[in-house]
Motif scaffolding. Sequence first.
Motif, PDB file in Angstrom:
ATOM      1  N   ARG A 192       0.834  -1.201   0.000  1.00 12.12           N
ATOM      2  CA  ARG A 192       0.000   0.000   0.000  1.00 12.12           C
ATOM      3  C   ARG A 192       0.873   1.256   0.000  1.00 12.12           C
ATOM      4  O   ARG A 192       0.579   2.214  -0.707  1.00 12.12           O
ATOM      5  CB  ARG A 192      -0.947   0.015   1.204  1.00 12.12           C
TER       6      ARG A 192
ATOM      7  N   THR B   9       1.023   3.845  -3.254  1.00 11.41           N
ATOM      8  CA  THR B   9       0.699   5.251  -2.992  1.00 11.41           C
ATOM      9  C   THR B   9       1.792   6.152  -3.531  1.00 11.41           C
ATOM     10  O   THR B   9       1.524   7.208  -4.117  1.00 11.41           O
ATOM     11  CB  THR B   9       0.531   5.491  -1.477  1.00 11.41           C
TER      12      THR B   9
ATOM     13  N   ILE C 170      -5.119  10.972  -3.751  1.00  6.82           N
ATOM     14  CA  ILE C 170      -4.301  10.124  -2.884  1.00  6.82           C
ATOM     15  C   ILE C 170      -5.159   9.483  -1.799  1.00  6.82           C
ATOM     16  O   ILE C 170      -4.987   8.294  -1.464  1.00  6.82           O
ATOM     17  CB  ILE C 170      -3.159  10.933  -2.246  1.00  6.82           C
TER      18      ILE C 170
ATOM     19  N   PHE D 241      -5.518   5.520  -1.351  1.00 12.02           N
ATOM     20  CA  PHE D 241      -5.051   4.885  -0.116  1.00 12.02           C
ATOM     21  C   PHE D 241      -6.169   4.054   0.522  1.00 12.02           C
ATOM     22  O   PHE D 241      -5.920   2.972   1.046  1.00 12.02           O
ATOM     23  CB  PHE D 241      -4.577   5.964   0.862  1.00 12.02           C
TER      24      PHE D 241
ATOM     25  N   TYR E 189       1.852  12.266   1.371  1.00 10.34           N
ATOM     26  CA  TYR E 189       1.719  12.251  -0.084  1.00 10.34           C
ATOM     27  C   TYR E 189       0.490  13.018  -0.565  1.00 10.34           C
ATOM     28  O   TYR E 189       0.471  13.489  -1.712  1.00 10.34           O
ATOM     29  CB  TYR E 189       1.721  10.814  -0.597  1.00 10.34           C
TER      30      TYR E 189
ATOM     31  N   LEU F 210      -0.251   8.919   4.723  1.00  9.21           N
ATOM     32  CA  LEU F 210      -1.224   9.422   3.755  1.00  9.21           C
ATOM     33  C   LEU F 210      -1.134  10.936   3.647  1.00  9.21           C
ATOM     34  O   LEU F 210      -1.118  11.498   2.542  1.00  9.21           O
ATOM     35  CB  LEU F 210      -2.635   9.022   4.175  1.00  9.21           C
TER      36      LEU F 210
END
Length: 302
Positions: A70, A74, A207, A211, A154, A151
């Motif tokens: 993950r 990402t 994003i 995610f 990004y 998270l």
Amino acid sequence: QRQQKSGLFATCRPWNYLDYHPSMIATRAIVATALATLLAYHGHRKKSLSKSGAAAAFAVGFFSFLASYRFGVTLILFYQSSSSLTKYKSEIKKKIESDFKEGGQRDYVQVLSCSILATILALVYMVMEGEDAPVDFTGHQRRSFLLCAYLGHYACCNGDTWASELGVLNKGAPRLVTTPWRKVPAGTNGGMSTVGTAASLAGGLFIGVGFALLGLSAGGWQSGFVWLGALGGLGGSLLDSLMGATLEATYYDTDKKMIAHAPVGGSVVKICGWDILSGEQVNAISTAATTFLCGFAGGLLF
């Protein structure tokens, strides 16, 4: 085995990741090497990365995928979408920025300024938490903080990049974030436009949704990631603009009618900001602040 606490700084038995079967670790390392090599090769071939940038991208990609698929995907979402937008309408951008490079050609400083912190978070997660899992601030605060922070990192980078690459194409002149009544040339640090602001929100949402989808196999859909992505994209871009307008100098060549990289020549004037930080430093600081704010904000959204 000692009792574990559930707080953010809870104790745990270290090197949790190494408890997994050696064959699983070896497989993850092989996949990480292959995907990181592809990422670096593709970026250099497409002129999105310089040689040093490709080397940095390989290291970032390897450790990101090693920690979690993950995390790695990402990174790809950020890299691929941002690189595509950098090339979008490049013929117009050439007329706005004197230091414009075809494809972007980011070097190792630019690559690491928008990825080193996230890579560190991924490695901390790998060592302290192990495999991917859902956010649960009630029972697993540290794991949840790391996921939300990653998270947020990004989302911030993507939102800021989308805003920069699309905002300069806004038909009307942008306005300086510190003095909204003042119009400034396209490409000015701290300049904000309708298109750029919408792009920062869209970049963060992109994003966030990605995610959340990538986490389906780890514990189902968690909509908090979507809202956290929006917060990271819009909020991070705003913070970057505020810092860019004040702590980073912007120069304009009145003869060439474009943003100048340095105050060289009699026709170059300063538009705004003090020459304290470089663009990469502004990006790194604003991204770090947004990263940790999103880590804590996750506790309110989940």
